[in-house]
Enzyme design. Structure first.
Site, PDB file in Angstrom:
ATOM      1  N   ASP A 173      -4.737   1.362  -1.988  1.00 16.13           N
ATOM      2  CA  ASP A 173      -5.337   0.052  -1.668  1.00 16.13           C
ATOM      3  C   ASP A 173      -5.552  -0.754  -2.954  1.00 16.13           C
ATOM      4  O   ASP A 173      -5.260  -1.959  -3.007  1.00 16.13           O
ATOM      5  CB  ASP A 173      -6.672   0.237  -0.952  1.00 16.13           C
ATOM      6  CG  ASP A 173      -6.509   0.650   0.508  1.00 16.13           C
ATOM      7  OD1 ASP A 173      -5.376   0.575   1.015  1.00 16.13           O
ATOM      8  OD2 ASP A 173      -7.515   1.047   1.119  1.00 16.13           O
TER       9      ASP A 173
ATOM     10  N   HIS B 129       0.838  -1.207   0.000  1.00 18.01           N
ATOM     11  CA  HIS B 129       0.000   0.000   0.000  1.00 18.01           C
ATOM     12  C   HIS B 129       0.872   1.257   0.000  1.00 18.01           C
ATOM     13  O   HIS B 129       0.630   2.191  -0.786  1.00 18.01           O
ATOM     14  CB  HIS B 129      -0.918  -0.011   1.229  1.00 18.01           C
ATOM     15  CG  HIS B 129      -1.626   1.279   1.472  1.00 18.01           C
ATOM     16  ND1 HIS B 129      -2.881   1.557   0.990  1.00 18.01           N
ATOM     17  CD2 HIS B 129      -1.239   2.391   2.167  1.00 18.01           C
ATOM     18  CE1 HIS B 129      -3.239   2.766   1.365  1.00 18.01           C
ATOM     19  NE2 HIS B 129      -2.254   3.297   2.088  1.00 18.01           N
ATOM     20  N   GLU B 130       1.895   1.278   0.871  1.00 20.40           N
ATOM     21  CA  GLU B 130       2.781   2.441   0.936  1.00 20.40           C
ATOM     22  C   GLU B 130       3.548   2.625  -0.363  1.00 20.40           C
ATOM     23  O   GLU B 130       3.745   3.751  -0.834  1.00 20.40           O
ATOM     24  CB  GLU B 130       3.754   2.293   2.110  1.00 20.40           C
ATOM     25  CG  GLU B 130       3.091   2.275   3.481  1.00 20.40           C
ATOM     26  CD  GLU B 130       2.298   3.540   3.765  1.00 20.40           C
ATOM     27  OE1 GLU B 130       2.724   4.627   3.306  1.00 20.40           O
ATOM     28  OE2 GLU B 130       1.244   3.454   4.422  1.00 20.40           O
TER      29      GLU B 130
END
Length: 470
Positions: free
Chosen positions: A412, A330-331
């Site tokens: 996401d 996600h990051e």
């Protein structure tokens, strides 16, 4: 934007056109004309835009509006059942603990905000700010220094402000840390560690702050017509330097950074980074558990020198490596989708616009006099300008929150596209449980305050493509 700033920050006066056609001899010869002139001048001097009253009024309006939102959120927190999408996903025990924690924080927030608005309004309305500025000048004179030296005068003023803020904030910080956080099992730090961190922060402010403040004062004094550009360029360089220096020199003063041990988790993160061509140079674990059991992860660095930092609490809470890797995916999605670049550019544009607005009013006597100042110090001008653009700041923050929420959904989706949808879903649920985050949220409160979407919305977005595929 420029026009709106001019409208908010410009001068509003009522004057008579007769002032420009009567000369002084006619005023003397005709008492009516003389009286008319005096009245017009009186109206002109008293009808300058009431900056201070407008600022205090808007602050109170925002407090009332945000209190209304807090009450809506409080009603949502009191709901006795989980949202339907979370039923069977999060245990009732965790839900009850999260609700109790959120309600405790809500109680504290109500008190804190009430005290804050009362203090801030009183400081502005009763002229405490100019009084404090004058007293700081007297303090300099007591030690044989000249209050005419604006840089020294500003240092004395900031020292007093720092002392005041530490005294007034300390009770709230202590209560939040050692009562609320401790009551719900999050606080892990000792009272000694708390005060040691506070002292370190003060020392850093004393070391780093004065050169920055002095540079800003000199730039404003010497800037001329290109002042906004010079101020923006200085803050750009400063932000780049701090982004480089903070994680390397400052953050280690408060936390211990150790390389992630060799093992399956490290291999999976490195493989993910390599597959995305993310230039990972170092992979750290931070001892967040020494202060709190809350968890997090972040990345930083420029160009080909990127680093990823995992909180040890994140690794402890996510029992499966795939869940931690999904959070990292996600990051990395933020990086791959250029969210960090877009955010940085947006901040620079807003910073430049703010400095541009400041140049419009920095020499406005009406602005300073409205707040009780008979001089026009650089730092005070910046502070007063920030207060006058509070309406714009709230609007901008709301828009930035909307953009941030969109970025979170995109990140996401990026992780899901890489095949981490199920793991990300499980990781988000685990983090929600372990951090006792609010399960029920009011939509108005969420839209106004949250930079991240509520868990229910994120899970729905992750699940939606699967439902369509079925």
């Amino acid at each position: 934007m420029d026009l709106l700033l001019c409208c908010i920050l410009g001068h509003f006066r009522i004057a008579s056109t007769r002032d420009v056609v009567y000369n002084k001899f006619k005023y003397i010869e005709n008492p009516i004309h003389t009286l008319s002139s005096l009245l017009c001048k009186k109206v002109e001097s008293t009808m300058a835009f009431p900056y201070m009253e407008a600022v205090v009024g808007f602050m109170i309006f925002v407090y009332i509006f945000e209190t209304y939102l807090d009450l809506r959120q409080r009603a949502a927190l009191k709901l006795p059942t989980l949202p339907k999408p979370l039923m069977g996903v999060i245990s009732q025990e965790k839900f009850e603990k999260a609700r109790a924690y959120s309600l405790d924080k809500s109680h504290f927030h109500f008190v804190h905000e009430l005290v804050t608005i009362l203090m801030d309004s009183a400081i502005l309305y009763f002229g405490i700010l100019p009084w404090f500025w004058k007293r700081s000048g007297d303090f300099l004179a007591h030690f044989g220094l000249s209050a005419e030296n604006e840089i020294f005068h500003t240092f004395a003023f900031l020292a007093g402000v720092m002392f005041w803020s530490q005294i007034t904030d300390l009770p709230f910080s202590l209560y939040s840390t050692f009562v609320i956080e401790a009551r719900h099992g999050f606080n892990k730090q000792t009272i000694w560690l708390f005060f040691r961190d506070m002292i370190k922060g003060i020392v850093l402010a004393i070391v780093i702050g004065p050169p920055i403040v002095a540079a800003i004062i000199v730039i404003v004094q010497k800037g001329g017509p290109y002042l906004a550009i010079y101020l923006w360029a200085f803050m750009l360089v400063l932000s780049l330097v701090m982004m480089t220096v903070y994680p390397v020199l400052i953050a280690p003063l408060f936390n211990k950074f150790t390389p992630l041990p060799d093992g399956e988790l490290r291999v999976k993160i490195e493989n993910l980074s390599s597959s995305l061509k993310f230039p990972l140079k170092k992979l750290f674990v931070i001892d967040g558990s020494t202060r709190s059991s809350h968890s997090n992860a972040y990345m930083y660095g420029f160009f080909k020198n990127k680093r990823i930092v995992l909180y040890d609490t994140l690794i402890q809470q996510c029992k499966k490596d795939e869940e931690v890797v999904a959070v990292i995916a996600h990051e990395l999605g933020h990086w791959k989708l250029n969210h960090t670049v877009y955010s940085f550019i947006a901040v620079q544009i807003l910073t430049f616009l703010q400095f541009g607005g400041y140049t419009l009013v920095r020499n406005s006597k009406d602005l300073f006099q409205s707040f009780g100042f008979d001089t026009q110090p650089v730092l005070i001008g910046l502070i007063l300008f920030q207060h006058t653009v509070i309406p714009l700041q709230h609007l901008v923050n709301f828009v930035l929150n909307l953009v941030s929420r969109a970025f979170e959904f995109q990140a996401d989706a990026f992780a899901k596209k890489l095949g981490y949808g199920s793991a990300l879903r499980a990781g988000l649920v685990k983090l929600q449980e372990e951090n006792l985050s609010a399960m029920n949220t009011d939509p108005w409160y969420s839209a106004y305050h949250y930079s991240h979407p509520p868990l229910v919305e994120r899970l729905a977005a992750i699940d939606e493509p699967d439902k369509k595929a079925d």
